[in-house]
Design an enzyme around this catalytic site. Structure first.
Site, PDB file in Angstrom:
ATOM      1  N   ASP A  72       0.670  -1.189   0.175  1.00 17.60           N
ATOM      2  CA  ASP A  72       0.059   0.009  -0.041  1.00 17.60           C
ATOM      3  C   ASP A  72       0.969   1.095  -0.022  1.00 17.60           C
ATOM      4  O   ASP A  72       1.077   1.801   1.134  1.00 17.60           O
ATOM      5  CB  ASP A  72      -0.922   0.004   1.215  1.00 17.60           C
ATOM      6  CG  ASP A  72      -1.725   1.135   1.390  1.00 17.60           C
ATOM      7  OD1 ASP A  72      -1.878   1.936   0.444  1.00 17.60           O
ATOM      8  OD2 ASP A  72      -2.081   1.596   2.660  1.00 17.60           O
ATOM      9  N   LYS A  74       0.457   3.648  -2.435  1.00 19.17           N
ATOM     10  CA  LYS A  74      -0.398   4.747  -3.150  1.00 19.17           C
ATOM     11  C   LYS A  74       0.313   5.720  -4.052  1.00 19.17           C
ATOM     12  O   LYS A  74       0.722   6.654  -3.983  1.00 19.17           O
ATOM     13  CB  LYS A  74      -1.153   5.688  -2.003  1.00 19.17           C
ATOM     14  CG  LYS A  74      -1.810   4.857  -0.942  1.00 19.17           C
ATOM     15  CD  LYS A  74      -2.501   6.026  -0.053  1.00 19.17           C
ATOM     16  CE  LYS A  74      -3.377   5.040   0.873  1.00 19.17           C
ATOM     17  NZ  LYS A  74      -2.649   4.446   1.945  1.00 19.17           N
ATOM     18  N   THR A  81       7.046   7.007 -14.215  1.00 20.75           N
ATOM     19  CA  THR A  81       7.489   6.581 -12.910  1.00 20.75           C
ATOM     20  C   THR A  81       6.841   5.775 -12.073  1.00 20.75           C
ATOM     21  O   THR A  81       7.144   4.720 -11.465  1.00 20.75           O
ATOM     22  CB  THR A  81       7.898   7.777 -12.035  1.00 20.75           C
ATOM     23  OG1 THR A  81       8.542   8.702 -12.653  1.00 20.75           O
ATOM     24  CG2 THR A  81       8.253   7.495 -10.481  1.00 20.75           C
ATOM     25  N   THR A 136     -10.388   7.533   3.545  1.00 20.75           N
ATOM     26  CA  THR A 136     -11.398   7.071   4.523  1.00 20.75           C
ATOM     27  C   THR A 136     -11.268   8.063   5.751  1.00 20.75           C
ATOM     28  O   THR A 136     -11.914   8.122   6.414  1.00 20.75           O
ATOM     29  CB  THR A 136     -11.380   5.863   4.850  1.00 20.75           C
ATOM     30  OG1 THR A 136     -10.169   5.298   5.099  1.00 20.75           O
ATOM     31  CG2 THR A 136     -12.319   4.813   4.136  1.00 20.75           C
TER      32      THR A 136
HETATM   33  O1  C5P Z   1      -5.719   1.415  11.699  1.00 24.60           O
HETATM   34  P1  C5P Z   1      -6.564   1.544  10.675  1.00 24.60           P
HETATM   35  O2  C5P Z   1      -7.676   0.056  10.716  1.00 24.60           O
HETATM   36  O3  C5P Z   1      -7.500   2.912  10.796  1.00 24.60           O
HETATM   37  O4  C5P Z   1      -5.887   1.445   9.430  1.00 24.60           O
HETATM   38  C1  C5P Z   1      -6.148   1.539   8.209  1.00 24.60           C
HETATM   39  C2  C5P Z   1      -5.219   1.369   7.160  1.00 24.60           C
HETATM   40  O5  C5P Z   1      -5.697   1.345   5.882  1.00 24.60           O
HETATM   41  C3  C5P Z   1      -3.866   2.105   7.152  1.00 24.60           C
HETATM   42  O6  C5P Z   1      -2.987   1.351   6.854  1.00 24.60           O
HETATM   43  C4  C5P Z   1      -4.327   3.161   6.130  1.00 24.60           C
HETATM   44  O7  C5P Z   1      -3.076   3.643   5.706  1.00 24.60           O
HETATM   45  C5  C5P Z   1      -5.058   2.522   5.124  1.00 24.60           C
HETATM   46  N1  C5P Z   1      -5.859   2.937   4.272  1.00 24.60           N
HETATM   47  C6  C5P Z   1      -6.766   3.829   4.680  1.00 24.60           C
HETATM   48  N2  C5P Z   1      -7.782   4.763   3.530  1.00 24.60           N
HETATM   49  C7  C5P Z   1      -7.248   4.351   2.285  1.00 24.60           C
HETATM   50  C8  C5P Z   1      -6.395   3.401   1.912  1.00 24.60           C
HETATM   51  C9  C5P Z   1      -5.590   2.753   2.830  1.00 24.60           C
HETATM   52  O8  C5P Z   1      -6.986   3.888   5.706  1.00 24.60           O
HETATM   53  N3  C5P Z   1      -8.123   5.019   1.362  1.00 24.60           N
END
Ligand code: C5P
Length: 251
Positions: A72, A74, A81, A136
């Site tokens: 992840d 992103k 790149t 989120t």
């Molecule tokens: O601790 P928590 O359950 O909030 O973690 C959510 C994980 O999902 C984190 O690693 C965060 O970086 C990832 N994430 C997110 N929203 C996104 C993409 C990834 O919360 N859109």
């Protein structure tokens, strides 16, 4: 031979559908979490926190020892790149990685075509390539700060459409938006990966568009990503087993 991971059947068991976020600061801590969840977790996510601290060798080691890894990071940069970073992710043997859909159609399609070519040349499985829509942790105010007018859901559906048109395997979004994504994108194979999972009684931390695991699966999420609710539990294995049981009760 078609080695595309996208041709894999949709996940069915609750265990397979839960991705545990390894949001920790070192390889030692990551291995401790993996040890606590051995045989229980279906997949692990390595994000920018652990990747920056521990590097690609840890990822290679985990994939070589048979773990399904969602990288992840992103990716969001110029098309060349991002495509080259995607090839590097495929070389690490990851099961899934993501790019920001806001990087645009050319960035996404170039990444898919170069990664697919690389995997065909090397007879390796193509990782699932997923587009991040709106984080989120974002809400109306966060979007308005960066000049996007309207609710996150509108932007999520717009970016999901762009990701689907570019040929991505699916998107990351809030579990609250899965229904809208499914209504807008008719392809049943298009995956939804949803972080923002919380027990109703728990804190939201910095997440703003959250649901419970049961609601996420009921809404049609294919995969949920869960970090702190498992990582911060006194007994991580028990916390994950309880989440699996909650989800199974609803299946
Ligand atoms: O601790 P928590 O359950 O909030 O973690 C959510 C994980 O999902 C984190 O690693 C965060 O970086 C990832 N994430 C997110 N929203 C996104 C993409 C990834 O919360 N859109």
């Amino acid at each position: 031979m078609d080695l595309s991971a996208a041709m894999a059947p949709r996940p069915t068991s609750a265990r397979e559908r839960i991705i545990v976020a390894l949001d920790v600061s070192s390889e030692i801590e990551a291995r401790r979490v993996i040890g606590d969840l051995e045989g229980i977790a279906g997949a692990f996510k390595v994000g920018m926190h652990l990747f920056t601290a521990a590097g690609p060798n840890l990822v290679r080691d985990l994939t070589s020892s048979g773990h399904r890894i969602f990288l992840d990071l992103k990716f969001h940069d110029i098309p060349n790149t991002v495509a080259k970073a995607g090839i590097a992710a495929a070389e690490l043997g990851v099961w899934m990685f993501n790019v920001h859909a806001a990087g645009g159609g050319e960035m996404m399609s170039r990444c898919i075509s170069e990664v697919s070519e690389y995997c065909e040349r090397n007879s390796s499985a193509k990782p699932l390539i997923i587009g991040v829509t709106v984080l989120t942790s974002s809400n109306d105010e966060t979007l308005s700060e960066i000049g996007i007018v309207g609710p996150p859901a509108k932007q999520v559906v717009r970016l999901a459409g762009l990701a689907a048109a570019a040929g991505l395997d699916g998107v990351v979004a809030s579990p609250r938006e899965v229904g809208m994504i499914r209504a807008a994108i008719k392809d049943p194979a298009f995956l939804t990966v949803t972080p923002g999972i919380r027990a109703t009684s728990a804190t939201n931390d910095d997440q703003k568009r959250v649901t419970t695991i049961g609601e996420a699966f009921a809404n049609g999420s294919d995969y949920v990503v869960i970090g702190r609710p498992i990582l911060e539990a006194a007994d991580r294995g028990a916390a994950l087993k309880a989440l699996i049981a909650d989800a199974e009760a609803l299946q």
